[in-house]
Design a protein around this motif. Sequence first.
Motif, PDB file in Angstrom:
ATOM      1  N   ILE A  78      12.387 -39.625  75.047  1.00 51.78           N
ATOM      2  CA  ILE A  78      11.502 -40.283  76.012  1.00 51.78           C
ATOM      3  C   ILE A  78      12.237 -40.513  77.323  1.00 51.78           C
ATOM      4  O   ILE A  78      11.705 -40.243  78.412  1.00 51.78           O
ATOM      5  N   TYR A  92       3.179 -40.690  78.081  1.00 52.10           N
ATOM      6  CA  TYR A  92       3.916 -40.343  76.858  1.00 52.10           C
ATOM      7  C   TYR A  92       2.925 -40.254  75.708  1.00 52.10           C
ATOM      8  O   TYR A  92       2.069 -41.127  75.542  1.00 52.10           O
ATOM      9  N   ASP A  94       2.886 -38.681  71.426  1.00 49.68           N
ATOM     10  CA  ASP A  94       3.617 -38.021  70.349  1.00 49.68           C
ATOM     11  C   ASP A  94       2.994 -36.669  70.028  1.00 49.68           C
ATOM     12  O   ASP A  94       1.776 -36.470  70.182  1.00 49.68           O
ATOM     13  N   PRO A 155       2.059 -44.495  70.476  1.00 47.89           N
ATOM     14  CA  PRO A 155       2.596 -43.377  71.254  1.00 47.89           C
ATOM     15  C   PRO A 155       1.619 -42.880  72.317  1.00 47.89           C
ATOM     16  O   PRO A 155       1.349 -41.682  72.425  1.00 47.89           O
ATOM     17  N   HIS A 174      12.227 -46.964  72.653  1.00 47.56           N
ATOM     18  CA  HIS A 174      10.790 -46.724  72.593  1.00 47.56           C
ATOM     19  C   HIS A 174      10.012 -47.951  72.112  1.00 47.56           C
ATOM     20  O   HIS A 174       8.819 -48.063  72.366  1.00 47.56           O
TER      21      HIS A 174
END
Length: 238
Positions: A78, A92, A94, A155, A174
């Motif tokens: 990240i 962001y 996943d 995420p 994160h």
Amino acid sequence: MEYEFTIVVPLFNEEPNLLRVEQELENYLKTAPVKTCILFVEDGSTDGSLQLVQEISRRNNDFKYISFDRNYGLSSAIKAGFDHAETSLIGYIDSDLQTDPADFDLLLEHIGEFDLVTGVRTNRKDSFIKNLSSVVANVIRRSFTHDGMDDTGCPLKVVKADYAKRIPMFKGLHRFLPAMILLQNGKIKQVPVRHYPRIAGKAKFHLLNRLVGPLVDCFAYLWMRKNYINYKLAEKHE
């Protein structure tokens, strides 16, 4: 037209998911409210993820990638995405696609007023143990950070690049992105987003690293909060 928004996609051994990631993000780019590009951060995968990311980036002008020389972990991926993005807004998501790229629009609606907008997963489609460990981890983290966030592990986030690029690196980062924005006197907001079950690949976190990791990282955050340097210029002459 120059890009305004970079979506960072960290990935480690996600080969079974990547063609679906490509399709979903291509669909989102067609309707995104701002000019958007994709930045894969390939975190030293041992399957065919890197080769597939290279192919995807060759056939899509809006897709870029960087790759690590070995596996460094999600927080490093990240942070590298934040460091290498060249737009004023950074998102962001996943690569497991348990959140929907279309929900970036919900976050972008608020980013003008706020410096980080994060999703809160509603009707989570994870196992009972995974959901319970997430709840416990969030309670532990909130007791240390007082950030008021219910789901920092979600995420799906949008952050202003000026703030993202000033976040210092540490493992477990994160879990603390909203708290790190607060350290910069930034404003944060959470917005409900959709959640889906993982349909391919394997989860990278388990019960132990969902509970022990956050507790240890909270002490690192306390040190960071005590020693964090925050300043504003009064004047600059060039």
